[in-house]
Design an enzyme around this catalytic site. Structure first.
Site, PDB file in Angstrom:
ATOM      1  N   HIS A 162      -0.747   7.026   8.050  1.00 18.34           N
ATOM      2  CA  HIS A 162       0.064   8.177   7.126  1.00 18.34           C
ATOM      3  C   HIS A 162      -0.740   9.538   7.049  1.00 18.34           C
ATOM      4  O   HIS A 162       0.104  10.513   6.980  1.00 18.34           O
ATOM      5  CB  HIS A 162       0.429   7.504   5.838  1.00 18.34           C
ATOM      6  CG  HIS A 162       1.720   6.691   5.967  1.00 18.34           C
ATOM      7  ND1 HIS A 162       2.959   7.156   6.166  1.00 18.34           N
ATOM      8  CD2 HIS A 162       1.744   5.316   5.536  1.00 18.34           C
ATOM      9  CE1 HIS A 162       3.717   6.067   6.169  1.00 18.34           C
ATOM     10  NE2 HIS A 162       2.972   4.919   5.791  1.00 18.34           N
ATOM     11  N   GLN A 213       3.483   9.883   1.160  1.00 18.44           N
ATOM     12  CA  GLN A 213       4.643   9.236   0.964  1.00 18.44           C
ATOM     13  C   GLN A 213       5.209   9.524  -0.634  1.00 18.44           C
ATOM     14  O   GLN A 213       6.127   9.191  -0.827  1.00 18.44           O
ATOM     15  CB  GLN A 213       4.295   7.470   0.856  1.00 18.44           C
ATOM     16  CG  GLN A 213       4.277   7.016   2.401  1.00 18.44           C
ATOM     17  CD  GLN A 213       4.042   5.382   2.271  1.00 18.44           C
ATOM     18  OE1 GLN A 213       2.914   5.010   2.057  1.00 18.44           O
ATOM     19  NE2 GLN A 213       5.065   5.047   2.411  1.00 18.44           N
ATOM     20  N   HIS A 232      -2.616   1.156   8.719  1.00 20.52           N
ATOM     21  CA  HIS A 232      -0.984   1.695   8.351  1.00 20.52           C
ATOM     22  C   HIS A 232      -1.250   2.796   7.453  1.00 20.52           C
ATOM     23  O   HIS A 232      -0.491   3.916   7.715  1.00 20.52           O
ATOM     24  CB  HIS A 232      -0.371   0.402   7.739  1.00 20.52           C
ATOM     25  CG  HIS A 232       1.222   0.818   7.587  1.00 20.52           C
ATOM     26  ND1 HIS A 232       2.112   0.537   8.039  1.00 20.52           N
ATOM     27  CD2 HIS A 232       1.712   1.774   6.445  1.00 20.52           C
ATOM     28  CE1 HIS A 232       3.341   1.024   7.490  1.00 20.52           C
ATOM     29  NE2 HIS A 232       3.029   1.819   6.655  1.00 20.52           N
ATOM     30  N   GLU A 233      -1.935   2.674   6.451  1.00 20.57           N
ATOM     31  CA  GLU A 233      -2.030   3.727   5.410  1.00 20.57           C
ATOM     32  C   GLU A 233      -2.735   4.968   6.164  1.00 20.57           C
ATOM     33  O   GLU A 233      -2.585   5.963   5.679  1.00 20.57           O
ATOM     34  CB  GLU A 233      -2.749   3.303   4.138  1.00 20.57           C
ATOM     35  CG  GLU A 233      -2.085   1.993   3.338  1.00 20.57           C
ATOM     36  CD  GLU A 233      -0.491   2.447   3.063  1.00 20.57           C
ATOM     37  OE1 GLU A 233      -0.056   3.701   3.129  1.00 20.57           O
ATOM     38  OE2 GLU A 233       0.379   1.417   3.242  1.00 20.57           O
ATOM     39  N   GLY A 250       0.824  -1.207  -0.087  1.00 20.93           N
ATOM     40  CA  GLY A 250       0.107  -0.054  -0.019  1.00 20.93           C
ATOM     41  C   GLY A 250       0.829   1.142  -0.004  1.00 20.93           C
ATOM     42  O   GLY A 250       2.165   1.144   0.446  1.00 20.93           O
ATOM     43  N   CYS A 263       7.555  -0.682   5.977  1.00 22.49           N
ATOM     44  CA  CYS A 263       7.041   0.785   5.271  1.00 22.49           C
ATOM     45  C   CYS A 263       7.930   1.087   4.149  1.00 22.49           C
ATOM     46  O   CYS A 263       9.087   1.010   4.434  1.00 22.49           O
ATOM     47  CB  CYS A 263       6.690   1.821   6.449  1.00 22.49           C
ATOM     48  SG  CYS A 263       6.430   3.269   5.406  1.00 22.49           S
ATOM     49  N   LEU A 264       7.300   1.367   3.002  1.00 22.12           N
ATOM     50  CA  LEU A 264       8.335   1.715   2.001  1.00 22.12           C
ATOM     51  C   LEU A 264       9.127   2.953   2.204  1.00 22.12           C
ATOM     52  O   LEU A 264      10.269   2.974   1.766  1.00 22.12           O
ATOM     53  CB  LEU A 264       7.629   2.098   0.541  1.00 22.12           C
ATOM     54  CG  LEU A 264       6.707   0.852  -0.122  1.00 22.12           C
ATOM     55  CD1 LEU A 264       6.024   1.208  -1.342  1.00 22.12           C
ATOM     56  CD2 LEU A 264       7.464  -0.342  -0.282  1.00 22.12           C
TER      57      LEU A 264
END
Ligand SMILES: [Zn+2]
Length: 176
Positions: A140, A53, A136-137, A48, A94-95
């Protein structure tokens, strides 16, 4: 052509609260943003990606429908989540924070309401890893990172790696 790129730990954008989107007046912006985000998500092999991000503090995230059970959805604009169920621990990464994978405790169930790419409202019940990914998203969009949810001991153990990421990625950006 200029593309948006991935923001890394250390970037201020990841720490800001994101604003709501207006699907009727910001259509072009939303469409380009989604395309850029999809490109980043698939290049990086992620589950995701949230708009901050990719450098935009707006309330939008995408999830990878090839990896998660999302009943056909993948784009979530102005999402609202209601969590329930029992707390479960599972590994997250996480990216924007490469190389760190830690166990995070989160509620097992999510009721997610959002707008899709066409501006239509929908609701979804999510379980398992999809529920975790959505939380999680969503975090953000509030400027929260999964590492904020670790115990003080775990936080201390990853401190060195975090400062390495800051050094490695400097400005918080890397062009793909
Ligand atoms: Zn993340």
């Amino acid at each position: 052509m200029l593309f948006r790129s991935l923001e890394y730990y250390g970037s201020e954008i990841l720490r800001k609260q994101s604003r709501e989107l207006d699907c009727s007046t910001e259509q072009d912006f939303i469409e380009t943003l989604i395309n850029d985000m999809i490109r980043i998500l698939y290049t990086e092999n992620g589950l995701g990606l949230a708009a901050p991000q990719s450098g935009e503090n707006v309330r939008l995230f995408i999830l990878n429908p090839e990896e998660l059970d999302l009943s056909g959805h993948s784009v979530f604009i102005n999402p609202q989540i209601e969590v329930s169920g029992t707390f479960l621990k599972d590994e997250e990464g996480c990216l924007s924070i490469p190389g760190i994978f830690e166990l995070v405790k989160r509620p097992s169930h999510v009721n997610l309401t959002a707008l899709d790419q066409a501006g239509r409202s929908f609701s979804l019940e999510l379980d398992d890893y999809a529920a975790r990914a959505a939380q999680h998203e969503y975090d953000h969009l509030e400027g929260i990172l999964f590492i904020d949810r670790l115990s003080p001991i775990r936080k201390r153990l990853i401190r060195k790696r975090l400062s390495e990421i800051k050094e490695e990625y400097g400005s918080g950006k890397r062009i793909l």
